[in-house]
Design a protein around this motif. Structure first.
Motif, short mmCIF file in Angstrom:
data_model
loop_
_atom_site.label_atom_id
_atom_site.label_comp_id
_atom_site.label_asym_id
_atom_site.label_seq_id
_atom_site.Cartn_x
_atom_site.Cartn_y
_atom_site.Cartn_z
N ARG A 174 2.50 3.92 -21.43
CA ARG A 174 1.86 2.91 -20.59
C ARG A 174 2.88 2.16 -19.73
N TYR A 220 3.46 3.48 -16.12
CA TYR A 220 2.38 3.65 -15.16
C TYR A 220 2.64 2.91 -13.85
N ASP A 221 3.25 1.73 -13.94
CA ASP A 221 3.42 0.95 -12.72
C ASP A 221 4.37 1.62 -11.73
N ASP A 245 1.55 3.67 -10.06
CA ASP A 245 0.35 2.94 -9.63
C ASP A 245 0.66 2.04 -8.43
N ARG A 263 -2.02 -0.12 -4.43
CA ARG A 263 -2.52 0.27 -5.75
C ARG A 263 -3.85 1.02 -5.67
N SER A 288 -8.34 -1.34 -5.16
CA SER A 288 -7.24 -1.14 -6.10
C SER A 288 -7.74 -0.84 -7.51
N LEU A 289 -6.86 -0.26 -8.31
CA LEU A 289 -7.17 0.04 -9.69
C LEU A 289 -7.47 -1.25 -10.45
N GLY A 290 -8.62 -1.31 -11.08
CA GLY A 290 -9.00 -2.48 -11.84
C GLY A 290 -9.37 -3.69 -11.01
N GLY A 291 -9.47 -3.52 -9.68
CA GLY A 291 -9.84 -4.64 -8.83
C GLY A 291 -8.80 -5.72 -8.72
N ARG A 292 -7.54 -5.39 -9.05
CA ARG A 292 -6.46 -6.37 -8.98
C ARG A 292 -6.11 -6.69 -7.53
N ASP A 294 -3.98 -6.99 -4.27
CA ASP A 294 -3.13 -5.89 -3.84
C ASP A 294 -2.38 -6.27 -2.57
#
Length: 327
Positions: A37, A40-41, A44, A92, A136-140, A142
């Motif tokens: 994990r 990932y960044d 991502d 992202r 973006s992934l997870g709605g974060r 961006d």
């Protein structure tokens, strides 16, 4: 006798026998054991990925500007000064969401590959949506990247409708296991995204020649809009493309990943992004279940843990070439 992909409904036992990998199997057997994990960044976040690639001497599209806040959006006209064509994308984003391609400017308008015209205010609105995390992934929240628009090699523009095709290479433990070309259609609005109507074209790992194509899951021989053959096309720079894919494994340390590459007419292959959760439609494009590639690659990594960069490429070309791909 019809092959397996000509029938839509299959039992779980049939799918296992064909070597088809589903989401649950992908996650349990290949993602979780091989992709920590904490890494990932690195993939991502496209800004971090591009810097890693540059550090590893890989060619990437030039970044013109980064839109980080509402002030940057308000001065977008200044950021775009002198740019006739460009791409705006979320750092992202995933699955092609939020990618806006501009191919020309006419007066105060920005022209998309489809010929649609956008105003500066519409571009600002798009950037605001990126900042809000809409794509973006997870709605974060961006940031937006404004970068060089790839001018595809001529052999690729001939099989893609008003858009730049890209190549996806799926890797396990540094071994390329499967590849496909994603080509745009009228329906996909210049985007090389299968879920938006692009076509997936399987590629022979040994030679870089296209071997099979699908559109919305159905096998095709010709592009639905251009009516040109999409099977039997030799991709240029194939050696360099495999080299880039393996280097992406080395720079990210991810065990299971997808690498997206575009071929520019003048600049050659450019690394576009790395995906830690590559989709599974590549199996349809190639007509081969991924398990038939992943298990041999895993076994090779265990029996030859010190394979070099070049040895990994050589193994994949030999083991997964078309001569051994038939189900």
């Amino acid at each position: 006798m019809k092959r397996w992909w000509h029938r839509w409904i299959r039992t779980p036992g049939e799918l296992r026998a064909m070597g088809v990998v589903g989401i649950n199997m992908r996650n349990a057997r290949f993602l979780l054991p091989n992709n920590p994990r904490k890494l990932y960044d690195l993939v991502d976040n496209k800004i971090r990925t591009k810097q890693l690639a540059i550090d590893h001497k890989m060619a990437v599209p030039e970044t013109y500007a980064v839109v980080r806040n509402p002030h940057d959006t308000s001065v977008l006209e200044k950021l775009l000064k002198g740019r006739e064509s460009f791409v705006i994308k979320p750092a992202r984003g995933s699955g092609g969401k939020g990618v806006l391609v501009i191919v020309a400017r006419e007066g105060g308008y920005f022209i998309k590959p489809s010929g649609s015209r956008l105003t500066l205010d519409e571009l600002k609105h798009h950037c605001s949506n990126i900042l809000a995390g809409l794509f973006s992934l997870g709605g974060r929240r961006d940031v937006g990247l404004i970068e060089y628009r790839v001018h595809p090699a001529k052999v690729l523009t001939e099989i893609s409708f008003q858009g730049a095709p890209d190549i996806r290479v799926v890797m396990l433990k540094g071994y390329p296991v499967m590849a496909m070309l994603r080509a745009a259609t009228r329906e996909s609005d210049g985007r090389a995204n299968l879920h938006q109507g692009a076509i997936g074209i399987g590629i022979d790992l040994a030679t870089g020649r296209t071997v099979r194509a699908v559109h919305h899951g159905h096998p095709i021989e010709r592009h639905p809009d251009l009516k040109v053959p999409v099977v039997g096309v030799q991709l240029p720079h194939w050696d360099a493309i495999l080299d880039i894919a393996v280097t992406c494994h080395e720079m990210t340390r991810l065990g299971y990943l997808g690498v997206d590459i575009m071929i520019d007419e003048d600049l050659g292959p450019l690394m576009i992004e790395v995906n830690a959760r590559p989709g599974l439609a590549i199996q349809l494009a190639n007509g081969v279940g991924l398990m038939r590639r992943l298990e041999p690659a895993l076994e090779r990594s265990q029996s030859h843990p010190h394979d070099s960069h070049d040895q990994k490429i050589a193994f994949s070309r030999e083991a997964f070439g078309v001569k051994l791909s038939a189900p």
